[in-house]
Write a protein that holds these residues in place. Structure first.
Motif, mmCIF file in Angstrom:
data_model
loop_
_atom_site.group_PDB
_atom_site.id
_atom_site.type_symbol
_atom_site.label_atom_id
_atom_site.label_comp_id
_atom_site.label_asym_id
_atom_site.label_seq_id
_atom_site.Cartn_x
_atom_site.Cartn_y
_atom_site.Cartn_z
ATOM 1 N N GLY A 24 6.566 -7.746 -0.750
ATOM 2 C CA GLY A 24 7.717 -7.113 -1.370
ATOM 3 C C GLY A 24 8.962 -7.957 -1.266
ATOM 4 N N ASN A 25 9.878 -7.758 -2.212
ATOM 5 C CA ASN A 25 11.169 -8.436 -2.248
ATOM 6 C C ASN A 25 12.012 -7.717 -3.300
ATOM 7 N N PRO A 26 13.269 -8.094 -3.521
ATOM 8 C CA PRO A 26 14.083 -7.334 -4.471
ATOM 9 C C PRO A 26 13.573 -7.358 -5.926
ATOM 10 N N ASN A 27 13.372 -8.563 -6.505
ATOM 11 C CA ASN A 27 13.054 -8.641 -7.939
ATOM 12 C C ASN A 27 11.851 -9.539 -8.215
ATOM 13 N N TYR A 28 11.003 -9.090 -9.140
ATOM 14 C CA TYR A 28 9.806 -9.850 -9.500
ATOM 15 C C TYR A 28 10.154 -11.225 -10.056
ATOM 16 N N THR A 29 11.122 -11.287 -10.990
ATOM 17 C CA THR A 29 11.404 -12.556 -11.668
ATOM 18 C C THR A 29 12.142 -13.548 -10.784
ATOM 19 N N GLN A 30 12.821 -13.065 -9.748
ATOM 20 C CA GLN A 30 13.649 -13.943 -8.922
ATOM 21 C C GLN A 30 13.057 -14.220 -7.539
ATOM 22 N N ASP A 31 12.222 -13.318 -7.026
ATOM 23 C CA ASP A 31 11.909 -13.347 -5.598
ATOM 24 C C ASP A 31 10.420 -13.296 -5.263
ATOM 25 N N PHE A 32 9.556 -13.623 -6.200
ATOM 26 C CA PHE A 32 8.118 -13.620 -5.930
ATOM 27 C C PHE A 32 7.767 -14.972 -5.295
ATOM 28 N N LEU A 33 7.872 -15.031 -3.972
ATOM 29 C CA LEU A 33 7.713 -16.303 -3.260
ATOM 30 C C LEU A 33 6.290 -16.832 -3.385
ATOM 31 N N TYR A 34 6.187 -18.113 -3.698
ATOM 32 C CA TYR A 34 4.892 -18.802 -3.823
ATOM 33 C C TYR A 34 4.000 -18.140 -4.880
ATOM 34 N N GLN A 35 4.605 -17.638 -5.953
ATOM 35 C CA GLN A 35 3.863 -16.877 -6.957
ATOM 36 C C GLN A 35 2.668 -17.646 -7.509
ATOM 37 N N THR A 36 2.874 -18.901 -7.896
ATOM 38 C CA THR A 36 1.769 -19.656 -8.505
ATOM 39 C C THR A 36 0.639 -19.896 -7.511
ATOM 40 N N GLU A 37 0.983 -20.024 -6.223
ATOM 41 C CA GLU A 37 -0.064 -20.228 -5.214
ATOM 42 C C GLU A 37 -0.911 -18.970 -5.056
ATOM 43 N N TRP A 38 -0.251 -17.793 -5.043
ATOM 44 C CA TRP A 38 -1.024 -16.552 -4.923
ATOM 45 C C TRP A 38 -1.906 -16.342 -6.145
ATOM 46 N N GLN A 39 -1.373 -16.696 -7.317
ATOM 47 C CA GLN A 39 -2.179 -16.565 -8.538
ATOM 48 C C GLN A 39 -3.411 -17.467 -8.471
ATOM 49 N N ARG A 40 -3.237 -18.675 -7.927
ATOM 50 C CA ARG A 40 -4.385 -19.576 -7.801
ATOM 51 C C ARG A 40 -5.387 -19.044 -6.799
ATOM 52 N N PHE A 41 -4.902 -18.489 -5.664
ATOM 53 C CA PHE A 41 -5.811 -17.913 -4.676
ATOM 54 C C PHE A 41 -6.631 -16.777 -5.290
ATOM 55 N N VAL A 42 -5.986 -15.972 -6.153
ATOM 56 C CA VAL A 42 -6.714 -14.890 -6.826
ATOM 57 C C VAL A 42 -7.739 -15.470 -7.795
ATOM 58 N N LYS A 43 -7.315 -16.432 -8.583
ATOM 59 C CA LYS A 43 -8.206 -17.043 -9.572
ATOM 60 C C LYS A 43 -9.422 -17.680 -8.910
ATOM 61 N N ASP A 44 -9.200 -18.295 -7.747
ATOM 62 C CA ASP A 44 -10.290 -18.985 -7.054
ATOM 63 C C ASP A 44 -11.124 -18.054 -6.177
ATOM 64 N N GLY A 45 -10.770 -16.779 -6.147
ATOM 65 C CA GLY A 45 -11.561 -15.815 -5.390
ATOM 66 C C GLY A 45 -11.267 -15.777 -3.906
ATOM 67 N N VAL A 46 -10.205 -16.458 -3.479
ATOM 68 C CA VAL A 46 -9.843 -16.447 -2.060
ATOM 69 C C VAL A 46 -9.130 -15.142 -1.721
ATOM 70 N N LEU A 47 -8.240 -14.716 -2.608
ATOM 71 C CA LEU A 47 -7.465 -13.489 -2.418
ATOM 72 C C LEU A 47 -8.022 -12.422 -3.360
ATOM 73 N N ASN A 48 -8.523 -11.345 -2.781
ATOM 74 C CA ASN A 48 -9.207 -10.324 -3.568
ATOM 75 C C ASN A 48 -8.272 -9.296 -4.182
ATOM 76 N N LYS A 49 -7.143 -9.044 -3.527
ATOM 77 C CA LYS A 49 -6.271 -7.965 -4.005
ATOM 78 C C LYS A 49 -4.836 -8.276 -3.604
ATOM 79 N N VAL A 50 -3.902 -8.083 -4.537
ATOM 80 C CA VAL A 50 -2.478 -8.257 -4.282
ATOM 81 C C VAL A 50 -1.755 -6.984 -4.703
ATOM 82 N N THR A 51 -0.960 -6.423 -3.811
ATOM 83 C CA THR A 51 -0.179 -5.222 -4.105
ATOM 84 C C THR A 51 1.292 -5.555 -3.882
#
Length: 610
Positions: free
Chosen positions: A499-526
């Protein structure tokens, strides 16, 4: 005992030739105090790795003492300071020939308490007077109706805390009070230590030793192992020596802002080189950073106090200019009552003197001001030595490590929020965050050390599911967790709450989490972005929404991790967990708390909070 005799003790205890060579290289470089500390550290490590029962006293060299006549050192530590002091005190008692055992409060069998003859308690306080996680169960037990009378127990308590906070050393005060109420007798009075605790802790430990040594000292028939000097320590051995008191001089590789232009936060991704240090760390560990105060602020402070920056002062037998002392040695970005009291005597201002008498008012006043704000408001002419004496020593800041060496090798990454705000007509910055984010240039040197955190570790089994709750910069260790699990090719499921204030401004390491999801390392993000809708939504709300599945994961053996703010977020997350267990586990509130206590005891509910 000669070196050869030691090597013939058998395969279960003998060291290999390589191990002996490394040991012989290291020991001549150590002071007597360091050798004593190492003795206690290795003894405690041996107990941990061999599963020695905490109820057994450590073996002694020479004649044995009665099993009733040993001293138990109980420690409760959040960041590792209390643990390190306890290990050092164990070594000191060992060196004095006193039988002692070292026990983490989390591993202590509370029923053993009535059988103890002597204990010392070394415990920290965090948050709003809260006990560290290790100490919660014992702390609660002593306050319960189950606590036994302890007329035959002698005890003493050492507390670690920060006098900037209202509930300074509260956990130590609680232990001290409860033990007395149960009939135990003090060996020496409790010592409450501030952040600069070394001298006070040493004084307390010597007083305890002086009181107990005649009663507990064993007959000494010890033998000395001969360890000749074999050159300088190897790099791998030298690496183990880096510590808070002996940091490694690293270099800054990168400081990159990872929040958007319109974000209310300035959060930096920091990369530091550990090349040639051989320093090793694990996901969950923290990096200690010795920072330097802002020279511009120091020069203004010197001007306000009518001081020449080149004036020489002495700190712990070191002589240096007062300007250098203020930049490198003294705490300026946090205010504390001891400074205010000393400075009031210097300024002799009626308003400040009245404030000193109002403890609650003083705490509010200091909480809104740095040292320079106090001086601006109540200017005075100062003596250079008197100034450095009234300021407490600078302390390193600890940051959760945001990388795994399986991924970054000889680097270490941090996620640092720049503390910057306007107050009293001036711009203020945090000491370490301002240093790392703005004042330290690429390639600049920074002194660092690794602070181990065995209370925040990935599961031993790579098949175990993991739930991670890390809003804001609390995301840092979970980046390390995912890098590690990816390198392990772990099969266990992984679920991130961020969590953080705003999706467009404060999603820390967003591209890394997306890659972890794509590669099957991270199963669920809330996700919980609090300001993207009218009603603020935080991670605890998302946990409740997903409560059925969260409980299902816990029932499947998942480990649950929380990192971030201790005073609000962590407490709100805990309350949400209690509600989830109640609702989806069909339990009472008391049974739900017991469920979470069992998770914590099993190292399945771990917190890295600050």
């Amino acid at each position: 005992m000669s070196l050869n005799t030691q090597q013939n003790l058998g395969s279960t205890t003998a060291l290999s030739d390589t191990q002996w060579a490394q040991l012989n290289q290291l020991t001549p470089t150590l002071t007597p105090a360091q050798l004593g500390w190492l003795s206690g550290y290795l003894a405690g490590l041996a107990q941990t790795q061999t599963g020695v029962s905490a109820a057994q006293p450590s073996p002694m060299v020479g004649d044995a003492v009665s099993p009733e006549k040993f001293i138990t050192i109980l420690y409760g530590s959040q960041t590792g300071n209390a643990k390190a002091l306890a290990q050092g005190y164990k070594a000191k008692l060992d060196a004095a020939g006193i039988s002692a055992k070292l026990v983490n409060m989390a591993d202590y069998k509370v029923k053993q308490l009535k059988n103890e003859s002597h204990i010392v308690v070394i415990v920290s306080t965090h948050g709003e007077g809260d006990a560290p996680d290790d100490a919660v169960e014992l702390h609660d037990f002593l306050s319960s109706k189950k606590a036994p009378k302890l007329p035959n127990l002698s005890f003493s308590v050492l507390g670690l805390g920060d006098s900037s906070y209202e509930f300074f050393c509260q956990t130590a005060k609680d232990f001290d009070k409860k033990l007395e109420e149960l009939g135990a007798k003090r060996i020496v009075d409790r010592a409450d230590c501030d952040v600069d605790y070394d001298d006070a802790a040493d004084t307390w430990s010597q007083k305890v030793l002086d009181k107990v040594q005649d009663e507990l000292k064993a007959k000494s028939n010890s033998h000395i192992v001969s360890m000749p000097h074999v050159g300088k320590p190897s790099l791998s051995v030298a690496a183990a020596q880096y510590s808070k008191k002996n940091p490694y001089t690293a270099s800054l590789l990168d400081s990159q802002k990872i929040t958007g232009r319109d974000s209310v936060k300035d959060i930096r991704h920091i990369e530091i080189s550990l090349e040639d240090s051989s320093i090793q760390y694990r996901p969950g560990d923290a990096l200690g950073v010795w920072f330097k105060n802002d020279p511009v602020m120091v020069d203004e402070l010197l001007g306000l106090l009518e001081l020449d920056g080149s004036t020489q002062v002495t700190i712990n037998d070191d002589t240096l200019s007062v300007r250098d002392a203020l930049i490198e040695k003294r705490e300026l970005t946090q205010s504390y009552p001891s400074f205010a009291t000393a400075y009031a005597g210097l300024a002799n201002n009626p308003e400040l003197n009245a404030l000193i008498e109002d403890k609650a008012g003083l705490r509010v006043f200091l909480g809104e001001r740095q040292i320079i704000d106090v001086v601006r408001q109540y200017p005075a002419k100062a003596d250079a030595q008197a100034l450095v004496d009234m300021l407490r020593g600078i302390t390193p800041r600890l940051y959760s490590i945001a990388s795994s060496q399986a991924e970054v090798e000889d680097e270490v990454h941090l996620t640092v929020a720049l503390v910057e705000y306007d107050a009293h007509g001036q711009v203020h910055q945090g000491g370490a965050s301002g240093y790392l984010a703005q004042r330290l240039e690429e390639g600049g040197e920074v002194q660092v050390f690794v602070e181990k955190n065995d209370n925040f570790r990935l599961p031993e089994s790579t098949d175990t599911p993991v739930i991670m709750v890390g809003p804001g910069t609390g995301i840092a260790p979970f980046r390390a967790f995912m890098q590690e699990r990816e390198a392990q090719e772990a099969e266990g499921k992984n679920w991130l709450f961020f969590g953080n204030p705003n999706y467009t401004q404060d999603f820390l390491y967003q591209t890394e989490w997306q890659r972890f999801v794509k590669d099957g390392v991270l199963n669920k993000v809330t996700l919980a972005f609090s300001r993207d809708q009218e009603d603020k939504i935080y991670v605890q709300h998302r946990l409740l929404e997903q409560g059925a599945e969260v409980f299902e994961w816990l029932e499947q053996g998942a480990h649950f991790y929380v990192c971030g703010d201790a005073n609000h977020m962590a407490k709100d997350v805990h309350a949400a967990l209690v509600e989830i267990v109640q609702k989806h586990g069909a339990k009472s509130a008391e049974a739900a708390e017991e469920y979470l206590t069992a998770l914590r005891r099993a190292k399945r509910y771990q917190k890295d909070v600050y």
